[in-house]
Design an enzyme around this catalytic site. Structure first.
Site, PDB file in Angstrom:
ATOM      1  N   TYR A 261      -2.841  -1.279   9.841  1.00  0.00           N
ATOM      2  CA  TYR A 261      -2.797  -1.985   8.727  1.00  0.00           C
ATOM      3  C   TYR A 261      -1.683  -1.628   7.661  1.00  0.00           C
ATOM      4  O   TYR A 261      -1.335  -2.230   7.030  1.00  0.00           O
ATOM      5  CB  TYR A 261      -4.156  -0.936   8.437  1.00  0.00           C
ATOM      6  CG  TYR A 261      -3.699  -1.083   6.510  1.00  0.00           C
ATOM      7  CD1 TYR A 261      -4.121  -1.894   5.346  1.00  0.00           C
ATOM      8  CD2 TYR A 261      -3.354   0.520   5.490  1.00  0.00           C
ATOM      9  CE1 TYR A 261      -4.870  -2.285   4.420  1.00  0.00           C
ATOM     10  CE2 TYR A 261      -3.380   0.276   3.520  1.00  0.00           C
ATOM     11  CZ  TYR A 261      -4.148  -1.128   3.576  1.00  0.00           C
ATOM     12  OH  TYR A 261      -4.070  -1.068   1.940  1.00  0.00           O
TER      13      TYR A 261
ATOM     14  N   SER B 158       0.470  -0.648  -0.251  1.00  0.00           N
ATOM     15  CA  SER B 158      -0.242   0.203  -0.076  1.00  0.00           C
ATOM     16  C   SER B 158       0.876   1.082  -0.317  1.00  0.00           C
ATOM     17  O   SER B 158       2.295   0.891   0.629  1.00  0.00           O
ATOM     18  CB  SER B 158      -0.540   0.143   1.026  1.00  0.00           C
ATOM     19  OG  SER B 158      -1.493   1.563   1.637  1.00  0.00           O
TER      20      SER B 158
END
Length: 251
Positions: free
Chosen positions: A156, A143
């Protein structure tokens, strides 16, 4: 030449916002895709689209990725059924959002379990077949958040950093067996994940301000990168993280 014909692919989160386009393209290219996803509505949508196009090599497996023991048993059974996995795409993720101090340790471990540990199980199940065949592709979905600039996403971001680390470690360890391991770090794509932002229009302005390319990313942008890394054309690329982000991160 980019080809995945007759490859068997294990793809977690295959029916999601960035997964569905790639799943359909892999099927169109002649691959068999074992789609591991537990969202009934999205799975139904994927199945319907594949059926509409006559794409018969889709296998849906509704698996709770947080239950690692069951995940291993089910994947081992599927692997035996299909003759092993040639390609693993670790895409599924959860992304709770709140200040770091408000997370319990159990909540942080839950994110790690789905986003990282489930991917480890997938690779452990697939690895013996890949080693025996002398060919394999592992692609981890990281990400843009890993590079900084986001608040309230600590677990995350931590999980995506772990995937980048595993990409490098696995690439070094598995390269001798003809297996490449790479990561793709998507930028800010308009998917369900963006619904955590309270001001969608403001967030879009924020994204475009940071990108060199002044348009929002599309699922096809991820699909094209995945198709390349999964193919023989990328056989000399391993241990890398490819940022598909419109030029947000440059290094």
């Amino acid at each position: 030449m980019i080809s995945v014909t007759d490859k068997t692919i294990l793809y977690t989160g295959a029916a999601g916002g960035l997964g569905m386009e790639t799943t359909l393209n892999l099927l169109r290219a002649g691959a068999k895709v074992v789609a591991a996803d537990n969202n009934p509505a999205k799975v139904a949508d994927l199945s319907g689209k594949a059926e509409q196009e006559g794409l018969r090599k889709l296998m849906i497996r509704t698996i709770d990725l947080s239950d690692l023991a069951t995940l291993r048993r089910e994947l081992e059974a599927v692997s035996a059924e299909v003759g092993g996995f040639d390609i693993v795409i670790n895409n599924a993720a959860i992304y709770p959002s709140k200040p770091f101090e408000d997370y319990s340790l159990e909540e942080m471990q839950a994110v790690q379990r789905v986003n990282v540990d489930a991917g480890i199980v997938c690779v452990q199940v697939a690895l013996p077949h890949m080693r025996k065949k002398g060919w394999g592709r592992i692609i981890n979905i990281a990400s843009v958040t890993f590079y900084g600039g986001w608040t309230n996403l600590s677990p995350y971001v931590q999980s995506k950093g772990a995937l980048v680390g595993l990409t490098r470690a696995w690439a070094r360890e598995f390269g001798a067996y003809g297996i490449t391991v790479n990561a793709i770090a998507p930028g800010a794509f308009p998917t369900d994940a963006e619904k955590i932002h309270p001001d969608p229009e403001g967030y879009t302005r924020f994204v475009l301000d940071h990108q060199a390319v002044k348009r929002r990313g599309m699922p096809s942008d991820i699909s094209n990168a995945l198709m390349f890394l999964a193919s023989d054309a990328a056989g000399f690329i391993t241990g890398q993280t490819l940022n598909v982000d419109g030029g947000w991160v440059m290094h």
